[in-house]
Design a protein around this motif. Sequence first.
Motif, PDB file in Angstrom:
ATOM      1  N   LEU A   9      47.854  49.542  29.674  1.00  0.00           N
ATOM      2  CA  LEU A   9      49.269  49.069  31.234  1.00  0.00           C
ATOM      3  C   LEU A   9      49.368  49.800  32.275  1.00  0.00           C
ATOM      4  O   LEU A   9      49.377  50.795  32.360  1.00  0.00           O
ATOM      5  CB  LEU A   9      50.917  49.394  30.429  1.00  0.00           C
ATOM      6  N   VAL A  10      49.090  49.640  33.133  1.00  0.00           N
ATOM      7  CA  VAL A  10      48.750  49.846  34.565  1.00  0.00           C
ATOM      8  C   VAL A  10      49.912  50.123  35.146  1.00  0.00           C
ATOM      9  O   VAL A  10      50.888  48.860  35.416  1.00  0.00           O
ATOM     10  CB  VAL A  10      47.916  49.101  35.226  1.00  0.00           C
ATOM     11  N   ILE A  11      50.010  51.275  35.596  1.00  0.00           N
ATOM     12  CA  ILE A  11      51.555  51.414  35.923  1.00  0.00           C
ATOM     13  C   ILE A  11      50.949  52.360  37.419  1.00  0.00           C
ATOM     14  O   ILE A  11      50.740  53.422  37.482  1.00  0.00           O
ATOM     15  CB  ILE A  11      53.020  52.468  35.790  1.00  0.00           C
ATOM     16  N   ILE A  12      51.393  52.186  38.702  1.00  0.00           N
ATOM     17  CA  ILE A  12      50.433  53.108  40.009  1.00  0.00           C
ATOM     18  C   ILE A  12      51.780  53.802  39.258  1.00  0.00           C
ATOM     19  O   ILE A  12      52.582  54.454  39.497  1.00  0.00           O
ATOM     20  CB  ILE A  12      51.195  52.007  41.328  1.00  0.00           C
ATOM     21  N   ALA A  66      45.267  44.772  28.972  1.00  0.00           N
ATOM     22  CA  ALA A  66      44.665  44.763  27.055  1.00  0.00           C
ATOM     23  C   ALA A  66      45.611  44.382  26.097  1.00  0.00           C
ATOM     24  O   ALA A  66      46.492  45.838  26.155  1.00  0.00           O
ATOM     25  CB  ALA A  66      43.475  45.657  26.988  1.00  0.00           C
ATOM     26  N   LEU A  67      45.139  43.633  25.552  1.00  0.00           N
ATOM     27  CA  LEU A  67      46.637  44.320  23.780  1.00  0.00           C
ATOM     28  C   LEU A  67      45.583  43.946  22.849  1.00  0.00           C
ATOM     29  O   LEU A  67      45.034  43.174  22.434  1.00  0.00           O
ATOM     30  CB  LEU A  67      48.297  44.010  23.967  1.00  0.00           C
ATOM     31  N   SER A  68      45.834  44.799  22.155  1.00  0.00           N
ATOM     32  CA  SER A  68      44.879  44.660  20.626  1.00  0.00           C
ATOM     33  C   SER A  68      46.356  45.579  19.280  1.00  0.00           C
ATOM     34  O   SER A  68      45.923  46.205  19.291  1.00  0.00           O
ATOM     35  CB  SER A  68      43.427  45.683  20.665  1.00  0.00           C
ATOM     36  N   ILE A  69      45.900  44.141  18.149  1.00  0.00           N
ATOM     37  CA  ILE A  69      46.415  44.528  16.933  1.00  0.00           C
ATOM     38  C   ILE A  69      45.666  44.439  15.746  1.00  0.00           C
ATOM     39  O   ILE A  69      45.036  43.300  15.527  1.00  0.00           O
ATOM     40  CB  ILE A  69      47.474  43.357  17.206  1.00  0.00           C
ATOM     41  N   GLY A  70      45.803  45.696  15.028  1.00  0.00           N
ATOM     42  CA  GLY A  70      45.250  45.126  13.905  1.00  0.00           C
ATOM     43  C   GLY A  70      45.758  44.093  13.182  1.00  0.00           C
ATOM     44  O   GLY A  70      46.725  43.475  12.690  1.00  0.00           O
ATOM     45  N   ASN A  84      44.350  39.871  29.702  1.00  0.00           N
ATOM     46  CA  ASN A  84      45.369  39.358  30.583  1.00  0.00           C
ATOM     47  C   ASN A  84      46.202  39.282  29.980  1.00  0.00           C
ATOM     48  O   ASN A  84      46.758  37.469  30.575  1.00  0.00           O
ATOM     49  CB  ASN A  84      44.189  38.576  31.336  1.00  0.00           C
ATOM     50  N   PHE A  85      47.504  39.331  29.380  1.00  0.00           N
ATOM     51  CA  PHE A  85      48.294  39.291  28.696  1.00  0.00           C
ATOM     52  C   PHE A  85      49.832  39.578  29.656  1.00  0.00           C
ATOM     53  O   PHE A  85      50.128  40.721  29.889  1.00  0.00           O
ATOM     54  CB  PHE A  85      48.413  40.048  27.045  1.00  0.00           C
ATOM     55  N   ASP A 117      51.675  34.797  28.369  1.00  0.00           N
ATOM     56  CA  ASP A 117      49.985  33.337  27.946  1.00  0.00           C
ATOM     57  C   ASP A 117      48.449  35.265  27.977  1.00  0.00           C
ATOM     58  O   ASP A 117      48.651  35.769  28.189  1.00  0.00           O
ATOM     59  CB  ASP A 117      49.964  32.357  28.897  1.00  0.00           C
ATOM     60  N   PHE A 118      47.153  34.128  27.712  1.00  0.00           N
ATOM     61  CA  PHE A 118      46.553  35.139  27.547  1.00  0.00           C
ATOM     62  C   PHE A 118      45.314  34.050  26.846  1.00  0.00           C
ATOM     63  O   PHE A 118      45.695  33.660  26.897  1.00  0.00           O
ATOM     64  CB  PHE A 118      46.780  36.460  25.987  1.00  0.00           C
ATOM     65  N   GLU A 119      44.250  35.663  27.374  1.00  0.00           N
ATOM     66  CA  GLU A 119      42.800  35.161  26.452  1.00  0.00           C
ATOM     67  C   GLU A 119      42.554  35.882  25.362  1.00  0.00           C
ATOM     68  O   GLU A 119      43.150  37.177  25.185  1.00  0.00           O
ATOM     69  CB  GLU A 119      41.681  35.730  27.238  1.00  0.00           C
ATOM     70  N   TYR A 120      42.465  35.318  24.632  1.00  0.00           N
ATOM     71  CA  TYR A 120      42.170  36.329  22.753  1.00  0.00           C
ATOM     72  C   TYR A 120      40.903  35.969  22.423  1.00  0.00           C
ATOM     73  O   TYR A 120      40.337  35.524  22.943  1.00  0.00           O
ATOM     74  CB  TYR A 120      43.532  35.003  22.066  1.00  0.00           C
TER      75      TYR A 120
END
Length: 242
Positions: A9-12, A66-70, A84-85, A117-120
């Motif tokens: 997660l991007v936080i400035i 980015a998000l990854s779940i096993g 791009n979630f 919505d996302f790319e998977y």
Amino acid sequence: MSKCLVVFLVIIADLSECKKLPASFKKCSRNDNQCLTLSIKDALEQLTVPIKEVGLPSLDPLEIPALSIGAGTGPVQFNQNYKNFKIYGFTKVESINATLTENILKIDLHVLETLSDFEYEVDGKILIFPIKGKGTGMITVDKPEFILTFNLEEYEKEGEKYLKVINKTLSIKPQKMHFEFSNDLFGGDKEFTNIVKTAMNENWKDIYADVGPSYEEAYGQIFMSIFNNLLSKVPISELFNS
């Protein structure tokens, strides 16, 4: 089988001097939970755009690069890798209740709907179907309830007292879920993809029971990061009226 979880997660970051709450945010007394509830609701509804002065991102959408779940151990036996979630709907508050007692903040939030919505990219098995592919997708959750607890701790920085979240729990209770994936889910086999999507949507409760805890952990980490970013900038003296 353990579930691997990675969240990006991007936080400035803003390392300048302490900040005040935005003028549009309602301040409350520390023991006024009715005011706190209304204040949080109003703040959430304002976050259709970022509030950069205190490091708050937009929540509509909330963008997660980015998000990854096993893989789960039940019907969802595949690794889930997302890019791009984007999550829409957190600002559409249906009801909320918040309490702050002895540095424990509890929020019970109902929203009308969340849409992601996302790319998977996936590889494994869902229900009885082998699955391997990539593309775009969407998940709609009807009337979810988010029950969030933050354990807070006070600390001092440059002569001011601040709060930070040291632990969190999150429970998400959806009323219904609907899955959509592009036809690349099975190498472009549209008929088989439709069969699997139908099966997923008919068995959404079993699917969520398998992977729900991983998503609760991911969303909890995200909410904690966002809230801590605010708390690191705004001292206690500026958070509350008294």
